[in-house]
Design an enzyme around this catalytic site. Structure first.
Site, PDB file in Angstrom:
ATOM      1  N   CYS A   1       0.808  -1.229   0.000  1.00  0.00           N
ATOM      2  CA  CYS A   1       0.000   0.000   0.000  1.00  0.00           C
ATOM      3  C   CYS A   1       0.837   1.273   0.000  1.00  0.00           C
ATOM      4  CB  CYS A   1      -0.965   0.004   1.180  1.00  0.00           C
ATOM      5  SG  CYS A   1      -2.245  -1.257   1.040  1.00  0.00           S
TER       6      CYS A   1
ATOM      7  N   HIS B   1     -11.459  10.232  -9.372  1.00  0.00           N
ATOM      8  CA  HIS B   1     -10.378  10.156 -10.360  1.00  0.00           C
ATOM      9  C   HIS B   1      -9.188  11.052 -10.005  1.00  0.00           C
ATOM     10  CE1 HIS B   1     -13.454   8.043 -12.639  1.00  0.00           C
ATOM     11  NE2 HIS B   1     -12.452   7.479 -13.277  1.00  0.00           N
TER      12      HIS B   1
ATOM     13  N   GLU C   1     -13.750   0.184   0.786  1.00  0.00           N
ATOM     14  CA  GLU C   1     -12.542   0.278  -0.029  1.00  0.00           C
ATOM     15  C   GLU C   1     -12.492  -0.903  -1.007  1.00  0.00           C
ATOM     16  OE1 GLU C   1      -8.750   2.065   1.595  1.00  0.00           O
ATOM     17  OE2 GLU C   1      -8.210  -0.066   1.459  1.00  0.00           O
TER      18      GLU C   1
END
Length: 136
Positions: A23, A68, A126
């Site tokens: 991550c 985005h 998520e």
């Protein structure tokens, strides 16, 4: 007490720069956000709040700024490595974990909701089976 929930989806990339593991690299998620508001009475239109109004508030203060985008903690390394990119970057004071994203979202929404309406819960997925939750 009555409540209503509206669900939103958006795409956002992030990295957890302080994390040692996968991550720490830029990666994206198809987030799903459940927004639950509450109030003690309905208005003259027999609605707690028109879903259309809630949709516009969430779109304006949450979805549009981060959809985005790349979410990054504003720190020296991220500013050096990503600050000059010609990309949509959303800078955060903290690491953009689901938990910290929810704290930011709750703060933004509480400032924009009508006075008689209260933010009750946010649930941010998520992945399909991993979510964080903020609750008042």
């Amino acid at each position: 007490m009555l409540s209503i929930t509206k669900i939103f989806t958006f795409e956002t990339a992030h990295r957890i720069s302080s994390y040692l593991g996968a991550c720490q690299h830029i990666h994206g998620h198809s987030y799903k956000l459940h927004v639950t508001i509450t109030g003690e009475e309905v208005g003259e239109d027999d609605m707690l709040l028109d879903f259309k109004i809630l949709k516009q508030i969430v779109k304006d203060v949450i979805v549009d700024p981060i959809d985005h985008a790349i979410m990054l903690k504003r720190n020296e390394v991220n500013e050096r490595d990503f600050g000059k990119m010609e990309e949509k970057i959303f800078w955060m004071a903290s690491e953009p974990t689901a938990e910290r994203m929810l704290e930011w979202m709750a703060n933004q929404l509480q400032q924009k909701l009508p006075n008689q309406i209260h933010l009750k819960r946010l649930r941010l997925f998520e992945t399909e089976n991993s979510f964080a939750e903020w609750e008042k």
